[in-house]
Scaffold this motif. Structure first.
Motif, PDB file in Angstrom:
ATOM      1  N   ARG A   1       5.473   3.755   5.552  1.00 21.34           N
ATOM      2  CA  ARG A   1       5.799   4.784   4.563  1.00 21.34           C
ATOM      3  C   ARG A   1       7.237   5.289   4.777  1.00 21.34           C
ATOM      4  NH1 ARG A   1       2.807   6.920   1.050  1.00 21.34           N
ATOM      5  NH2 ARG A   1       0.887   6.198   2.041  1.00 21.34           N
TER       6      ARG A   1
ATOM      7  N   GLN B   1       0.568   3.500   9.432  1.00 20.37           N
ATOM      8  CA  GLN B   1       0.986   3.792   8.066  1.00 20.37           C
ATOM      9  C   GLN B   1       2.317   4.535   8.024  1.00 20.37           C
ATOM     10  OE1 GLN B   1      -0.603   6.736   4.735  1.00 20.37           O
ATOM     11  NE2 GLN B   1      -2.099   5.128   5.135  1.00 20.37           N
ATOM     12  N   ALA B   2       2.551   5.413   8.991  1.00 23.17           N
ATOM     13  CA  ALA B   2       3.788   6.202   8.986  1.00 23.17           C
ATOM     14  C   ALA B   2       5.024   5.330   9.104  1.00 23.17           C
ATOM     15  CB  ALA B   2       3.753   7.224  10.125  1.00 23.17           C
TER      16      ALA B   2
ATOM     17  N   VAL C   1       9.703   2.575   3.435  1.00 22.77           N
ATOM     18  CA  VAL C   1       9.768   2.470   1.978  1.00 22.77           C
ATOM     19  C   VAL C   1      10.389   3.717   1.368  1.00 22.77           C
ATOM     20  CG1 VAL C   1       8.381   2.323  -0.122  1.00 22.77           C
ATOM     21  CG2 VAL C   1       7.870   0.834   1.810  1.00 22.77           C
ATOM     22  N   GLU C   2       9.933   4.875   1.768  1.00 23.39           N
ATOM     23  CA  GLU C   2      10.463   6.112   1.196  1.00 23.39           C
ATOM     24  C   GLU C   2      11.941   6.294   1.543  1.00 23.39           C
ATOM     25  OE1 GLU C   2       7.863   9.240   2.476  1.00 23.39           O
ATOM     26  OE2 GLU C   2       6.232   8.620   1.113  1.00 23.39           O
TER      27      GLU C   2
ATOM     28  N   SER D   1       0.812  -1.222   0.000  1.00 24.42           N
ATOM     29  CA  SER D   1       0.000   0.000   0.000  1.00 24.42           C
ATOM     30  C   SER D   1       0.843   1.269   0.000  1.00 24.42           C
ATOM     31  CB  SER D   1      -0.941   0.002   1.212  1.00 24.42           C
ATOM     32  OG  SER D   1      -0.231   0.229   2.418  1.00 24.42           O
ATOM     33  N   VAL D   2       2.115   1.155   0.408  1.00 25.11           N
ATOM     34  CA  VAL D   2       2.997   2.329   0.388  1.00 25.11           C
ATOM     35  C   VAL D   2       4.057   2.213  -0.713  1.00 25.11           C
ATOM     36  CG1 VAL D   2       2.621   2.949   2.802  1.00 25.11           C
ATOM     37  CG2 VAL D   2       4.424   1.317   2.226  1.00 25.11           C
ATOM     38  N   GLY D   3       3.848   1.292  -1.644  1.00 27.35           N
ATOM     39  CA  GLY D   3       4.675   1.263  -2.842  1.00 27.35           C
ATOM     40  C   GLY D   3       5.754   0.213  -2.910  1.00 27.35           C
TER      41      GLY D   3
ATOM     42  N   GLU E   1      -5.403   2.528   7.894  1.00 27.66           N
ATOM     43  CA  GLU E   1      -6.381   3.455   7.342  1.00 27.66           C
ATOM     44  C   GLU E   1      -7.470   3.699   8.379  1.00 27.66           C
ATOM     45  OE1 GLU E   1      -9.358   1.118   4.678  1.00 27.66           O
ATOM     46  OE2 GLU E   1      -7.328   0.476   4.091  1.00 27.66           O
TER      47      GLU E   1
ATOM     48  N   GLY F   1       9.004   8.712  10.791  1.00 29.44           N
ATOM     49  CA  GLY F   1       7.734   9.334  10.419  1.00 29.44           C
ATOM     50  C   GLY F   1       6.939   9.849  11.598  1.00 29.44           C
TER      51      GLY F   1
END
Length: 222
Positions: free
Chosen positions: A213, A209-210, A216-217, A23-25, A200, A129
């Motif tokens: 994310r 989610q943080a 991945v980022e 979901s975060v790529g 979500e 994050g």
């Protein structure tokens, strides 16, 4: 960014963990416990929650001796990233990739509910994050989440920034209210709460989610 999610007999959060990464790529490969090798160029390994091998002997003990865990240990020893959630945290303590041990909850009951965590160290790939001291809501679902460490280890974890998260209202009796710990190089994280179940608003919280994310980022940028 390439992630590998391990599945053991009895895993029940492997799909959830894979979906969270996707979901975060992240590009996710599912890996069976009997596989002796990991996919090439994997950046991070996810070890999911559940009841690997029925939690016989000790939770995570049999899984820690499976063929794939030898590859996981090699990956971590090369400086690779590993995230172990719930039963995955138990597996990580059994492989000694993170310190401490996990035993039966203090009240001897399974606990399943949202809990509030405090971010203790936000200077890692997993936690950047968040703000230091930020409180987030993430669910737990475990029977053996009572983190144990003697006074010497506890002082070292606190002094060296190896505590990732603590509970604001301890649900299991964990020493130092610890909900998650890092390896010495901060590239392996074991945590009892399930960030993949807080991705979500419909989950009741999107605070997990943080974590995914930022991973991945950050790894893509690197």
């Amino acid at each position: 960014m390439r992630a590998a999610v391990i599945t053991f007999p009895g895993s029940n959060c492997d799909r959830d963990l894979a979906v969270a990464f996707e979901s975060v790529g992240a590009e996710v490969t599912r890996v069976w416990h009997k596989d002796a090798e990991l996919p090439e160029n994997v950046d991070i390994i996810g070890i999911p929650g559940g009841f690997s091998f029925g939690d016989y002997l000790r939770c995570g003990a049999i899984a820690a001796n499976s063929p794939v865990c030898r590859a996981v240990i090699d990956h971590a020893n090369r400086g690779g990233y590993v995230l172990g959630v719930c039963n995955g945290f138990q597996v990580l303590t059994e492989t000694r990739l993170v310190p401490g041990a996990l035993i039966r909850n203090k009240n001897l009951k399974f606990v399943c509910k949202p809990v509030t965590l405090k971010v203790e160290n936000n200077e890692t790939a997993f936690t950047r994050g968040y703000a230091k001291g930020q409180e987030i809501i993430v669910p737990v679902a475990h029977h053996d989440g009572n983190f144990r460490a003697d006074d010497e280890l506890l002082a070292r974890l606190q002094g060296e920034g190896q505590i990732a998260f603590t509970y604001t209202d301890n649900p299991n009796g964990a020493a130092g209210d610890i909900a998650g710990v890092f390896s010495e190089n901060r590239r392996v994280l074991g945590m009892m709460p399930h960030p993949e179940r807080a991705m979500e608003p419909l989950h009741g919280s999107a605070d997990g989610q943080a974590l995914f994310r930022a991973l991945v980022e950050g790894l893509v940028a690197a």
